[in-house]
Design a protein around this motif. Sequence first.
Motif, PDB file in Angstrom:
ATOM      1  N   THR A  73       0.790  -1.232   0.000  1.00 57.67           N
ATOM      2  CA  THR A  73       0.000   0.000   0.000  1.00 57.67           C
ATOM      3  C   THR A  73       0.825   1.286   0.000  1.00 57.67           C
ATOM      4  OG1 THR A  73      -0.186  -0.019   2.419  1.00 57.67           O
ATOM      5  CG2 THR A  73      -1.933  -1.122   1.178  1.00 57.67           C
ATOM      6  N   VAL A  74       2.106   1.214   0.420  1.00 60.10           N
ATOM      7  CA  VAL A  74       2.876   2.443   0.576  1.00 60.10           C
ATOM      8  C   VAL A  74       4.158   2.468  -0.260  1.00 60.10           C
ATOM      9  CG1 VAL A  74       4.075   3.953   2.233  1.00 60.10           C
ATOM     10  CG2 VAL A  74       1.978   2.751   2.910  1.00 60.10           C
ATOM     11  N   PHE A  75       4.979   1.437  -0.172  1.00 57.17           N
ATOM     12  CA  PHE A  75       6.333   1.519  -0.711  1.00 57.17           C
ATOM     13  C   PHE A  75       6.499   0.925  -2.111  1.00 57.17           C
ATOM     14  CE2 PHE A  75       6.689   1.568   3.926  1.00 57.17           C
ATOM     15  CZ  PHE A  75       7.354   2.772   4.097  1.00 57.17           C
ATOM     16  N   ASP A  76       5.898  -0.216  -2.377  1.00 53.12           N
ATOM     17  CA  ASP A  76       5.995  -0.897  -3.670  1.00 53.12           C
ATOM     18  C   ASP A  76       7.437  -1.227  -4.055  1.00 53.12           C
ATOM     19  OD1 ASP A  76       4.846  -2.126  -5.892  1.00 53.12           O
ATOM     20  OD2 ASP A  76       5.055  -0.322  -7.127  1.00 53.12           O
ATOM     21  N   PHE A  77       8.239  -1.672  -3.073  1.00 53.03           N
ATOM     22  CA  PHE A  77       9.599  -2.111  -3.346  1.00 53.03           C
ATOM     23  C   PHE A  77       9.568  -3.560  -3.818  1.00 53.03           C
ATOM     24  CE2 PHE A  77      11.619   0.843   0.085  1.00 53.03           C
ATOM     25  CZ  PHE A  77      11.577   1.908  -0.793  1.00 53.03           C
ATOM     26  N   SER A  78      10.603  -3.965  -4.526  1.00 47.85           N
ATOM     27  CA  SER A  78      10.782  -5.362  -4.891  1.00 47.85           C
ATOM     28  C   SER A  78      11.401  -6.071  -3.685  1.00 47.85           C
ATOM     29  CB  SER A  78      11.701  -5.473  -6.110  1.00 47.85           C
ATOM     30  OG  SER A  78      11.949  -6.824  -6.404  1.00 47.85           O
ATOM     31  N   LEU A  79      10.569  -6.821  -2.946  1.00 41.38           N
ATOM     32  CA  LEU A  79      11.033  -7.535  -1.753  1.00 41.38           C
ATOM     33  C   LEU A  79      11.040  -9.027  -2.027  1.00 41.38           C
ATOM     34  CD1 LEU A  79       9.063  -5.640   1.054  1.00 41.38           C
ATOM     35  CD2 LEU A  79      11.379  -5.189   0.197  1.00 41.38           C
ATOM     36  N   THR A  80      12.062  -9.711  -1.527  1.00 42.09           N
ATOM     37  CA  THR A  80      12.181 -11.138  -1.779  1.00 42.09           C
ATOM     38  C   THR A  80      12.302 -11.988  -0.520  1.00 42.09           C
ATOM     39  OG1 THR A  80      14.584 -10.912  -2.029  1.00 42.09           O
ATOM     40  CG2 THR A  80      13.238 -10.804  -4.051  1.00 42.09           C
ATOM     41  N   GLU A  81      12.790 -11.417   0.589  1.00 42.78           N
ATOM     42  CA  GLU A  81      13.057 -12.253   1.757  1.00 42.78           C
ATOM     43  C   GLU A  81      13.370 -11.415   2.988  1.00 42.78           C
ATOM     44  OE1 GLU A  81      16.804 -14.419   1.354  1.00 42.78           O
ATOM     45  OE2 GLU A  81      17.543 -12.804   0.063  1.00 42.78           O
ATOM     46  N   PHE A  82      13.445 -12.115   4.099  1.00 41.64           N
ATOM     47  CA  PHE A  82      14.010 -11.580   5.339  1.00 41.64           C
ATOM     48  C   PHE A  82      15.303 -12.371   5.539  1.00 41.64           C
ATOM     49  CE2 PHE A  82       9.473 -10.806   5.761  1.00 41.64           C
ATOM     50  CZ  PHE A  82       9.449  -9.485   6.160  1.00 41.64           C
ATOM     51  N   ALA A 111      24.956  -5.464   1.374  1.00 44.41           N
ATOM     52  CA  ALA A 111      24.998  -4.058   0.966  1.00 44.41           C
ATOM     53  C   ALA A 111      23.933  -3.769  -0.079  1.00 44.41           C
ATOM     54  CB  ALA A 111      26.380  -3.706   0.424  1.00 44.41           C
ATOM     55  N   GLY A 112      23.085  -2.812   0.224  1.00 47.99           N
ATOM     56  CA  GLY A 112      22.059  -2.374  -0.707  1.00 47.99           C
ATOM     57  C   GLY A 112      20.863  -3.287  -0.840  1.00 47.99           C
ATOM     58  N   ARG A 113      20.843  -4.420  -0.142  1.00 46.34           N
ATOM     59  CA  ARG A 113      19.720  -5.351  -0.265  1.00 46.34           C
ATOM     60  C   ARG A 113      18.651  -5.115   0.794  1.00 46.34           C
ATOM     61  NH1 ARG A 113      20.401 -10.745  -0.076  1.00 46.34           N
ATOM     62  NH2 ARG A 113      18.485 -10.822  -1.260  1.00 46.34           N
ATOM     63  N   LEU A 173      11.779  -3.958  18.691  1.00 48.93           N
ATOM     64  CA  LEU A 173      11.961  -5.065  17.752  1.00 48.93           C
ATOM     65  C   LEU A 173      12.260  -4.459  16.388  1.00 48.93           C
ATOM     66  CD1 LEU A 173      11.497  -8.148  16.980  1.00 48.93           C
ATOM     67  CD2 LEU A 173       9.130  -7.473  16.525  1.00 48.93           C
ATOM     68  N   THR A 174      13.323  -4.928  15.728  1.00 48.65           N
ATOM     69  CA  THR A 174      13.696  -4.412  14.413  1.00 48.65           C
ATOM     70  C   THR A 174      13.888  -5.566  13.443  1.00 48.65           C
ATOM     71  OG1 THR A 174      14.827  -2.537  15.436  1.00 48.65           O
ATOM     72  CG2 THR A 174      15.372  -2.997  13.141  1.00 48.65           C
ATOM     73  N   ILE A 175      13.439  -5.354  12.214  1.00 49.16           N
ATOM     74  CA  ILE A 175      13.625  -6.328  11.132  1.00 49.16           C
ATOM     75  C   ILE A 175      13.853  -5.559   9.834  1.00 49.16           C
ATOM     76  CG2 ILE A 175      11.153  -6.513  10.620  1.00 49.16           C
ATOM     77  CD1 ILE A 175      13.296  -9.599  10.504  1.00 49.16           C
ATOM     78  N   TRP A 176      14.532  -6.204   8.892  1.00 52.52           N
ATOM     79  CA  TRP A 176      14.777  -5.613   7.582  1.00 52.52           C
ATOM     80  C   TRP A 176      14.255  -6.558   6.512  1.00 52.52           C
ATOM     81  CZ3 TRP A 176      18.350  -6.616  11.339  1.00 52.52           C
ATOM     82  CH2 TRP A 176      18.769  -5.504  12.090  1.00 52.52           C
ATOM     83  N   ALA A 177      13.468  -6.008   5.592  1.00 51.61           N
ATOM     84  CA  ALA A 177      13.014  -6.778   4.430  1.00 51.61           C
ATOM     85  C   ALA A 177      14.013  -6.523   3.310  1.00 51.61           C
ATOM     86  CB  ALA A 177      11.610  -6.341   4.017  1.00 51.61           C
ATOM     87  N   HIS A 178      14.394  -7.606   2.623  1.00 55.68           N
ATOM     88  CA  HIS A 178      15.440  -7.552   1.598  1.00 55.68           C
ATOM     89  C   HIS A 178      14.857  -7.750   0.202  1.00 55.68           C
ATOM     90  CE1 HIS A 178      17.479  -8.581   5.335  1.00 55.68           C
ATOM     91  NE2 HIS A 178      18.570  -8.084   4.801  1.00 55.68           N
ATOM     92  N   GLY A 179      15.620  -7.286  -0.755  1.00 59.26           N
ATOM     93  CA  GLY A 179      15.273  -7.469  -2.164  1.00 59.26           C
ATOM     94  C   GLY A 179      16.489  -7.202  -3.012  1.00 59.26           C
ATOM     95  N   PRO A 180      16.302  -7.180  -4.333  1.00 59.69           N
ATOM     96  CA  PRO A 180      17.444  -6.868  -5.217  1.00 59.69           C
ATOM     97  C   PRO A 180      18.005  -5.496  -4.852  1.00 59.69           C
ATOM     98  CG  PRO A 180      15.544  -7.597  -6.487  1.00 59.69           C
ATOM     99  CD  PRO A 180      15.070  -7.412  -5.079  1.00 59.69           C
ATOM    100  N   ALA A 181      19.302  -5.341  -5.025  1.00 55.92           N
ATOM    101  CA  ALA A 181      19.963  -4.078  -4.662  1.00 55.92           C
ATOM    102  C   ALA A 181      19.335  -2.901  -5.390  1.00 55.92           C
ATOM    103  CB  ALA A 181      21.462  -4.162  -4.997  1.00 55.92           C
ATOM    104  N   PHE A 182      19.243  -1.770  -4.697  1.00 51.93           N
ATOM    105  CA  PHE A 182      18.775  -0.539  -5.341  1.00 51.93           C
ATOM    106  C   PHE A 182      19.746  -0.187  -6.467  1.00 51.93           C
ATOM    107  CE2 PHE A 182      16.796   0.345  -1.102  1.00 51.93           C
ATOM    108  CZ  PHE A 182      15.496   0.467  -1.555  1.00 51.93           C
ATOM    109  N   ARG A 183      19.203   0.396  -7.532  1.00 56.38           N
ATOM    110  CA  ARG A 183      20.050   0.825  -8.661  1.00 56.38           C
ATOM    111  C   ARG A 183      19.924   2.296  -8.849  1.00 56.38           C
ATOM    112  NH1 ARG A 183      19.759  -3.793 -13.033  1.00 56.38           N
ATOM    113  NH2 ARG A 183      19.347  -5.501 -11.629  1.00 56.38           N
TER     114      ARG A 183
END
Length: 183
Positions: A73-82, A111-113, A173-183
């Motif tokens: 609903t907000v970011f629309d990033f390409s996310l693939t995993e934690f 880095a960047g993921r 509590l902190t978590i990061w969602a990962h995806g392909p590196a930003f370009r």
Amino acid sequence: MIRTHAIPDAFSPAECERLLAVVAEAPANDARLVGRQTDHNQRRASLVWVEDLDEVDWVMDRIVTLVAEANRTVFDFSLTEFAESAQVASYDADVGGHFDWHSDIGDGRLAGRRKLTMVVQLSDPASYEGGMLEIMPSGHVIAASNARGAAVLFPSYLLHRVTPITRGQRQSLTIWAHGPAFR
């Protein structure tokens, strides 16, 4: 426009207590000794990784749901995993707990993921002073809610900090969602 996204009731107060009770039984690690971080003035906190805890699968289930909805609903990033465990950080006034301005973009193999950071306030705000999570999008500072169970999500490249704690203990509590590196 760079945005943050708040979820006022991501976890109930009872769920925060339930998680903190399990964390209290686990050995903590000094955040200054984790990874390549050696600047003792950058961060003073202790960490417990959620993947090392028993009976908290429900936490990751909740995280996945919250991050997926916010991203849709907000970011629309390409996310693939934690690719990393969620962590519970404890900032204590007795040791000058804080985390100075930084981004979560990562280093080394990550880095960047890291795309999205989510922070959930676990402590009752009446139990501490200071320790505010501040995020700096577009050159101005936004203070995240310190209401118990509130979550804030933001792009991992944004500068943010936890101000010095002056009384008590703040846990989050902190978590990061990962995806392909930003370009």
